[in-house]
Scaffold this motif. Structure first.
Motif, PDB file in Angstrom:
ATOM      1  N   GLY A 272       1.722  -7.221   2.249  1.00 29.75           N
ATOM      2  CA  GLY A 272       1.695  -8.756   1.911  1.00 29.75           C
ATOM      3  C   GLY A 272       2.439  -9.498   2.717  1.00 29.75           C
ATOM      4  N   ALA A 273       3.784  -9.049   3.673  1.00 31.93           N
ATOM      5  CA  ALA A 273       4.505  -9.914   4.300  1.00 31.93           C
ATOM      6  C   ALA A 273       5.460  -8.841   5.050  1.00 31.93           C
ATOM      7  CB  ALA A 273       5.446 -10.601   3.502  1.00 31.93           C
ATOM      8  N   VAL A 274       5.839  -9.377   6.026  1.00 28.57           N
ATOM      9  CA  VAL A 274       6.814  -8.931   6.885  1.00 28.57           C
ATOM     10  C   VAL A 274       8.265  -9.767   6.825  1.00 28.57           C
ATOM     11  CG1 VAL A 274       7.985  -8.170   9.207  1.00 28.57           C
ATOM     12  CG2 VAL A 274       5.480  -7.682   8.301  1.00 28.57           C
ATOM     13  N   THR A 275       9.234  -9.287   6.403  1.00 27.24           N
ATOM     14  CA  THR A 275      10.573 -10.176   6.466  1.00 27.24           C
ATOM     15  C   THR A 275      11.665  -9.702   7.449  1.00 27.24           C
ATOM     16  OG1 THR A 275      11.717  -9.295   4.423  1.00 27.24           O
ATOM     17  CG2 THR A 275      10.093 -11.071   4.366  1.00 27.24           C
ATOM     18  N   SER A 276      12.298 -10.520   8.051  1.00 24.02           N
ATOM     19  CA  SER A 276      13.421 -10.208   8.760  1.00 24.02           C
ATOM     20  C   SER A 276      14.571 -11.182   8.920  1.00 24.02           C
ATOM     21  CB  SER A 276      12.862  -9.903  10.490  1.00 24.02           C
ATOM     22  OG  SER A 276      13.755  -9.483  11.377  1.00 24.02           O
ATOM     23  N   GLY A 277      15.525 -10.895   8.258  1.00 28.25           N
ATOM     24  CA  GLY A 277      16.461 -11.909   7.741  1.00 28.25           C
ATOM     25  C   GLY A 277      16.048 -13.067   7.294  1.00 28.25           C
ATOM     26  N   ALA A 278      15.974 -14.188   7.531  1.00 26.65           N
ATOM     27  CA  ALA A 278      15.484 -15.432   6.923  1.00 26.65           C
ATOM     28  C   ALA A 278      13.910 -15.584   7.173  1.00 26.65           C
ATOM     29  CB  ALA A 278      16.057 -16.518   7.074  1.00 26.65           C
ATOM     30  N   ASP A 279      13.426 -14.783   8.311  1.00 26.17           N
ATOM     31  CA  ASP A 279      12.139 -15.015   8.896  1.00 26.17           C
ATOM     32  C   ASP A 279      11.037 -14.156   7.907  1.00 26.17           C
ATOM     33  OD1 ASP A 279      12.943 -16.756  10.947  1.00 26.17           O
ATOM     34  OD2 ASP A 279      13.777 -14.846  11.873  1.00 26.17           O
ATOM     35  N   THR A 280       9.956 -14.809   7.850  1.00 23.06           N
ATOM     36  CA  THR A 280       8.899 -14.071   6.972  1.00 23.06           C
ATOM     37  C   THR A 280       7.431 -14.382   7.943  1.00 23.06           C
ATOM     38  OG1 THR A 280      10.010 -14.382   4.818  1.00 23.06           O
ATOM     39  CG2 THR A 280       7.638 -13.859   4.993  1.00 23.06           C
ATOM     40  N   CYS A 281       6.803 -13.366   7.807  1.00 22.32           N
ATOM     41  CA  CYS A 281       5.544 -13.444   8.283  1.00 22.32           C
ATOM     42  C   CYS A 281       4.533 -13.015   7.129  1.00 22.32           C
ATOM     43  CB  CYS A 281       5.174 -12.399   9.370  1.00 22.32           C
ATOM     44  SG  CYS A 281       3.160 -12.346   9.897  1.00 22.32           S
ATOM     45  N   ALA A 282       3.651 -13.943   6.398  1.00 16.10           N
ATOM     46  CA  ALA A 282       2.959 -13.730   5.441  1.00 16.10           C
ATOM     47  C   ALA A 282       1.657 -13.322   5.917  1.00 16.10           C
ATOM     48  CB  ALA A 282       2.897 -14.893   4.559  1.00 16.10           C
ATOM     49  N   LYS A 283       0.965 -12.419   5.282  1.00 11.68           N
ATOM     50  CA  LYS A 283      -0.472 -11.780   5.631  1.00 11.68           C
ATOM     51  C   LYS A 283      -0.085 -11.222   7.018  1.00 11.68           C
ATOM     52  CE  LYS A 283      -2.594 -14.720   2.648  1.00 11.68           C
ATOM     53  NZ  LYS A 283      -3.540 -15.905   2.499  1.00 11.68           N
ATOM     54  N   PRO A 284       0.529 -10.232   7.204  1.00 10.23           N
ATOM     55  CA  PRO A 284       0.935  -9.794   8.661  1.00 10.23           C
ATOM     56  C   PRO A 284      -0.416  -8.928   9.047  1.00 10.23           C
ATOM     57  CG  PRO A 284       1.902  -8.393   7.371  1.00 10.23           C
ATOM     58  CD  PRO A 284       1.662  -9.583   6.485  1.00 10.23           C
ATOM     59  N   SER A 285      -0.895  -8.691  10.172  1.00  8.27           N
ATOM     60  CA  SER A 285      -1.770  -7.615  10.704  1.00  8.27           C
ATOM     61  C   SER A 285      -0.724  -6.656  11.676  1.00  8.27           C
ATOM     62  CB  SER A 285      -2.913  -8.326  11.162  1.00  8.27           C
ATOM     63  OG  SER A 285      -2.733  -9.077  12.323  1.00  8.27           O
ATOM     64  N   TYR A 286      -1.148  -5.310  11.512  1.00  5.16           N
ATOM     65  CA  TYR A 286      -0.371  -4.491  12.320  1.00  5.16           C
ATOM     66  C   TYR A 286      -1.458  -3.776  13.520  1.00  5.16           C
ATOM     67  CZ  TYR A 286       2.894  -4.905   8.724  1.00  5.16           C
ATOM     68  OH  TYR A 286       3.785  -4.993   7.539  1.00  5.16           O
ATOM     69  N   ILE A 287      -0.926  -3.704  14.713  1.00  2.47           N
ATOM     70  CA  ILE A 287      -1.457  -2.913  15.636  1.00  2.47           C
ATOM     71  C   ILE A 287      -0.855  -1.650  16.082  1.00  2.47           C
ATOM     72  CG2 ILE A 287      -2.361  -2.890  18.063  1.00  2.47           C
ATOM     73  CD1 ILE A 287      -3.865  -4.813  16.207  1.00  2.47           C
ATOM     74  N   VAL A 288      -1.315  -0.509  15.837  1.00  2.00           N
ATOM     75  CA  VAL A 288      -0.502   0.573  15.804  1.00  2.00           C
ATOM     76  C   VAL A 288      -1.282   1.662  16.798  1.00  2.00           C
ATOM     77  CG1 VAL A 288       0.451   2.632  14.613  1.00  2.00           C
ATOM     78  CG2 VAL A 288       0.322   0.373  13.366  1.00  2.00           C
ATOM     79  N   ASN A 289      -0.456   2.054  17.772  1.00  2.00           N
ATOM     80  CA  ASN A 289      -0.790   3.124  18.647  1.00  2.00           C
ATOM     81  C   ASN A 289       0.015   4.129  18.802  1.00  2.00           C
ATOM     82  OD1 ASN A 289      -3.178   1.767  20.225  1.00  2.00           O
ATOM     83  ND2 ASN A 289      -1.735   0.323  20.434  1.00  2.00           N
ATOM     84  N   LEU A 290      -0.411   5.335  19.200  1.00  2.00           N
ATOM     85  CA  LEU A 290       0.395   6.569  19.672  1.00  2.00           C
ATOM     86  C   LEU A 290       0.280   6.472  21.025  1.00  2.00           C
ATOM     87  CD1 LEU A 290      -0.918   9.322  17.358  1.00  2.00           C
ATOM     88  CD2 LEU A 290       1.236   8.264  17.160  1.00  2.00           C
ATOM     89  N   VAL A 291       1.517   6.393  21.712  1.00  3.86           N
ATOM     90  CA  VAL A 291       1.648   6.815  23.092  1.00  3.86           C
ATOM     91  C   VAL A 291       2.483   7.835  23.696  1.00  3.86           C
ATOM     92  CG1 VAL A 291       1.231   4.191  23.334  1.00  3.86           C
ATOM     93  CG2 VAL A 291       3.548   4.981  22.993  1.00  3.86           C
TER      94      VAL A 291
END
Length: 162
Positions: free
Chosen positions: A73-92
């Protein structure tokens, strides 16, 4: 066609197929499975600069101890928040990816040369999230490196996913 010419052509075809198959394994391999999604709280425990670092060591030191929280539902880093994030995941393939993208070798991060890594990019409202944790190279289940401004921030699990 002589037997020797046919045998040479056959060997060339096998070599070409082998190289093609190996090359396919070197590029990004998208992972949509739930296990690959970043989850939980991750604490910044160290940092290291690359040759391309745009952030000073003093500014990087300020992030030590901070927490990046990944959830559906969210990503937070310190005081910064991304509501409703989408993730792109790759194996490399780590060696090739690290060298081409950052001029690093796997040994620079204490990795095996032929190791795969999982790379996560966070998108918020359709744009790449530029905060700490927006781009992470996961080297195993308990350690990753958040890359920001040419600085590599080592993340260690602080709390499991809830």
């Amino acid at each position: 066609m002589s037997h020797a010419a046919f045998r040479g052509t056959g060997r060339a075809a096998i070599l070409a197929a082998t190289l093609l198959a190996a090359g396919c394994q070197l590029g990004p391999r998208p992972v949509a499975d739930d296990w690959a999604q970043p989850r939980g709280d991750w604490q910044v425990v160290a940092h290291r600069a690359s040759d391309r670092a745009a952030m000073s060591p003093v500014d990087a030191q300020r992030h030590i101890g901070s927490v990046v929280r990944f959830g559906p539902g969210a990503v937070t880093s310190g005081a910064d928040t991304c509501a409703k994030p989408s993730y792109i995941v790759n194996l490399v393939y780590a060696e090739r990816y690290l060298y081409r993208q950052y001029g690093l070798h796997t040994r620079d991060l204490g990795l095996y040369r032929h190791q795969d890594v999982r790379v996560t990019e966070v998108f918020c409202e359709g744009r790449k999230w530029p905060r700490l944790g927006g781009h992470v190279v996961w080297v195993d289940a308990e350690r990753g490196y958040a890359v920001r401004d040419g600085m590599w921030f080592e993340l260690r699990r602080a709390a499991p996913p809830s």
